[in-house]
Design a protein around this motif. Structure first.
Motif, mmCIF file in Angstrom:
data_model
loop_
_atom_site.group_PDB
_atom_site.id
_atom_site.type_symbol
_atom_site.label_atom_id
_atom_site.label_comp_id
_atom_site.label_asym_id
_atom_site.label_seq_id
_atom_site.Cartn_x
_atom_site.Cartn_y
_atom_site.Cartn_z
ATOM 1 N N GLU A 46 0.815 -1.213 0.000
ATOM 2 C CA GLU A 46 0.000 0.000 0.000
ATOM 3 C C GLU A 46 0.848 1.262 0.000
ATOM 4 O O GLU A 46 0.626 2.187 -0.788
ATOM 5 N N GLN B 96 1.153 3.911 -3.024
ATOM 6 C CA GLN B 96 0.804 5.323 -2.856
ATOM 7 C C GLN B 96 1.936 6.226 -3.333
ATOM 8 O O GLN B 96 1.695 7.295 -3.909
ATOM 9 N N GLY C 226 1.650 6.118 -6.999
ATOM 10 C CA GLY C 226 0.430 6.839 -7.358
ATOM 11 C C GLY C 226 0.625 8.343 -7.314
ATOM 12 O O GLY C 226 0.120 9.076 -8.180
ATOM 13 N N LYS C 227 1.347 8.818 -6.314
ATOM 14 C CA LYS C 227 1.645 10.254 -6.219
ATOM 15 C C LYS C 227 2.432 10.715 -7.435
ATOM 16 O O LYS C 227 2.181 11.802 -7.981
ATOM 17 N N ARG D 108 -5.542 3.274 -6.954
ATOM 18 C CA ARG D 108 -6.483 3.799 -5.951
ATOM 19 C C ARG D 108 -6.046 5.169 -5.464
ATOM 20 O O ARG D 108 -6.866 6.070 -5.272
ATOM 21 N N GLN D 109 -4.751 5.336 -5.255
ATOM 22 C CA GLN D 109 -4.244 6.630 -4.811
ATOM 23 C C GLN D 109 -4.473 7.696 -5.874
ATOM 24 O O GLN D 109 -4.835 8.838 -5.559
ATOM 25 N N ARG E 95 -8.058 8.769 -5.640
ATOM 26 C CA ARG E 95 -8.328 9.578 -4.443
ATOM 27 C C ARG E 95 -7.927 11.034 -4.667
ATOM 28 O O ARG E 95 -8.614 11.947 -4.237
ATOM 29 N N TRP E 96 -6.806 11.234 -5.322
ATOM 30 C CA TRP E 96 -6.267 12.588 -5.454
ATOM 31 C C TRP E 96 -6.795 13.338 -6.669
ATOM 32 O O TRP E 96 -6.783 14.569 -6.683
#
Length: 435
Positions: free
Chosen positions: A222, A226, A229-230, A263-264, A267-268
Motif C-alpha cells: 500500500e 501510494q 500513485g503520487k 487507488r491513490q 483519491r487525489w
C-alpha cells in the motif's frame, strides 16, 4: 517483534503458535480455527525446523529447485505468514532509490530515479501526447528468467511504438551475460511491419530494490503503491499526461503495487487510470489485517490479469475485471522449469501479444476450472488474452498455451512451422488495434 530480522521464519512460526495459545487463554478458545492455525497441526516439527529464513532464500535457489519443490516451499512460507497476520509490512523503498528507465527508440535510454520521473518526462519530446505505458517490475534482473522476460517486453513495445527492433542495452539488463532459459527465442531479425502505434514506454524498476526474500516478503504494497500513485498524479498535473492514455503494466508483486497506485490516483484526482494489466500478480506475504491490500477490479477503468503460477509466486485470487488462468486456476505454466520462470511466463505471453500481428494469439473462453474449459472448449464468448483484451470483459477465462515460443495456440500456422524463418510472411491484424 521484528520478524525475520533475527532468526527469520522460525520466529514467525513460534510467534504464531504463541499468539494462538495466548488467544485461547484469553477466552477465545471457541474460535473455530484457533487450534487449526497452529503450524504443528499441518507441518511436522522437522519441516518447521528445516524451513530456511527469508534472508537465506534467493532467486537462484528457487531457480535451482524443481517447480514442485519451489511451490511447496513458497506455500509453506505464505501460509505461515498469514497465521494471525503476524507478518506486518515494514519495507518501503525510497523514491530516490527506485530506478526508472525511459526507453527511447534510438537506444539511448534515459535513466533516473522515481523522484525524478516527472521532471525527466517533461524533457522528453512529445511525452504525453501519445500512449504512455508504465511497466512496474516485480523481481530483480539477477535472474536469467526475469531479465529475459523483461527484455522481450521492451522489444515488443519498441516494435509496437516504433515499428523496429530495439536492442536493449546494458543499462536495462543486469551487467552479467544471461544464459538462455527454456523456450529460448530469437528476435534478432527486424520484423517488417507496415504500421506502428506511437507511444512512450517507461520502466519503474521496483524489482531492483527487492534484492532478497526478506524485502520481498515485507514489502508494504500500500505505501509503495501510494508513492508511485503520487508520481502518476504529478505526471498528470505537471507533465500534462491525461489519465486516458496511461496504461500501467505490473509484474508479480509490482501488479499488486499498481493496484494501490491506481487507488491513490483516483483519491487525489477523482479520475481513474485507463488500464492496469497484471502479469502473474503475486501472493502478498505481509499485510495489515485491517486493510484490503493489493490489486482489485475498480483500481482502473479496466483491470485484466494473466495468471501463470498460481501455486508458486503467483496468486489464485481474482484481481481484475477479467482474470485469465493459463491451463486453469491450479496449474503452472507449461514448459517452465522452476517457479521464477513460471511467474515470468505471464510477461512473455503479454510480450508476444504486444508484437504487431500477434494480438489474437491467445484465444480464451469463459471457465472457472480446467475441467470446465476442456468440456466446453470452443464454446462461449471468445476473448483474447493480452494487449487485445476488450474492456467489456468480465469474469474468469481459461486457455491453453504452448510450452515453447510462440506460446499462443492461435498463432498463424506459418509461425508454428518455422518460427524464425518466416517473419516476412506474418500478417498484421489491423482490425484488432486496441488503441
Amino acid at each position: 517483534m521484528n520478524i525475520l530480522k533475527t532468526i527469520g521464519l522460525l520466529v514467525l512460526i513460534i510467534g504464531a503458535a504463541s499468539a494462538s495459545s495466548k488467544n485461547n487463554k484469553q477466552g477465545r478458545s471457541n474460535a473455530p480455527s484457533s487450534s487449526s492455525l497452529k503450524p504443528t497441526n499441518w507441518l511436522s516439527v522437522h519441516e518447521l525446523q528445516s524451513l530456511p529464513s527469508a534472508e537465506d532464500i534467493s532467486l537462484q535457489q528457487l531457480e535451482n529447485m524443481s517447480v514442485q519443490e519451489g511451490e511447496r516451499l513458497i506455500e509453506k512460507i505464505y501460509h505461515l505468514s498469514k497465521i494471525d497476520h503476524n507478518l506486518r509490512p515494514t519495507y518501503v523503498p525510497s523514491a530516490s532509490n527506485v530506478p526508472v528507465v525511459f526507453v527511447k527508440p534510438n537506444g539511448q535510454n534515459v535513466e533516473c530515479n522515481l523522484n525524478e520521473l516527472v521532471s525527466k518526462a517533461k524533457q522528453q519530446p512529445n511525452f504525453g501526447s501519445e500512449e504512455v505505458t508504465i511497466f512496474i517490475t516485480g523481481l530483480p534482473q539477477s535472474s536469467p528468467a526475469v531479465a529475459k522476460a523483461n527484455k522481450k517486453l521492451v522489444q515488443a513495445y519498441m516494435q509496437r511504438y516504433h515499428g523496429q527492433q530495439q536492442p536493449v542495452n546494458a543499462n536495462f539488463e543486469s551487467d552479467e551475460r544471461q544464459p538462455a532459459t527454456s523456450s529460448e527465442e530469437d528476435y534478432s531479425e527486424s520484423w517488417k511491419q507496415p504500421r506502428a502505434n506511437k507511444g512512450n514506454f517507461v520502466i519503474i524498476k521496483l524489482g531492483a530494490t527487492l534484492t532478497n526474500m526478506k524485502r520481498y516478503a515485507l514489502l508494504d504494497v500500500e505505501q509503495t503503491g501510494q508513492m508511485i500513485g503520487k508520481t502518476l498524479v504529478q505526471l498528470t498535473d505537471e507533465a500534462d499526461v491525461p489519465q486516458e492514455i496511461i496504461h500501467v503494466v505490473g509484474q508479480g508483486i509490482g501488479a499488486q503495487v499498481a493496484g494501490a497506485a491506481g487507488r491513490q490516483y483516483k483519491r487525489w484526482t477523482g479520475h481513474q487510470l485507463r488500464r492496469i494489466t497484471a502479469l502473474d500478480p503475486a501472493k502478498i506475504f505481509a499485510s495489515d489485517k485491517k486493510v484490503l491490500s493489493g490489486l482489485a477490479r475498480g483500481d482502473a477503468d479496466f483491470v485484466d490479469a494473466i495468471h501463470s503460477s498460481t501455486c508458486g509466486l503467483g496468486t489464485r485470487r481474482r484481481v481484475g475485471d477479467v482474470d485469465f488462468f493459463v491451463n486453469g486456476p491450479a496449474s503452472v505454466a507449461p514448459g517452465a522449469d522452476n517457479v521464477v520462470e513460471a511467474a515470468m511466463r505471464a510477461t512473455r505471453y503479454f510480450a508476444e501479444s504486444v508484437r504487431p500481428g500477434n494480438q489474437r494469439n491467445f484465444a480464451a473462453v469463459p471457465a472457472s476450472s480446467k475441467q470446465q474449459y476442456e468440456s466446453n472448449e470452443g464454446y462461449g464468448k471468445r476473448a483474447y488474452m493480452g494487449i487485445a483484451a476488450q474492456y467489456d470483459l468480465k469474469g474468469d477465462y481459461v486457455l491453453n498455451v504452448n510450452a515453447k515460443s510462440p506460446f499462443g495456440k492461435s498463432s498463424p500456422a506459418q509461425k508454428q512451422n518455422s518460427y524464425h524463418g518466416l517473419h516476412q510472411a506474418w500478417r498484421s491484424d489491423k482490425k484488432n488495434s486496441q488503441y
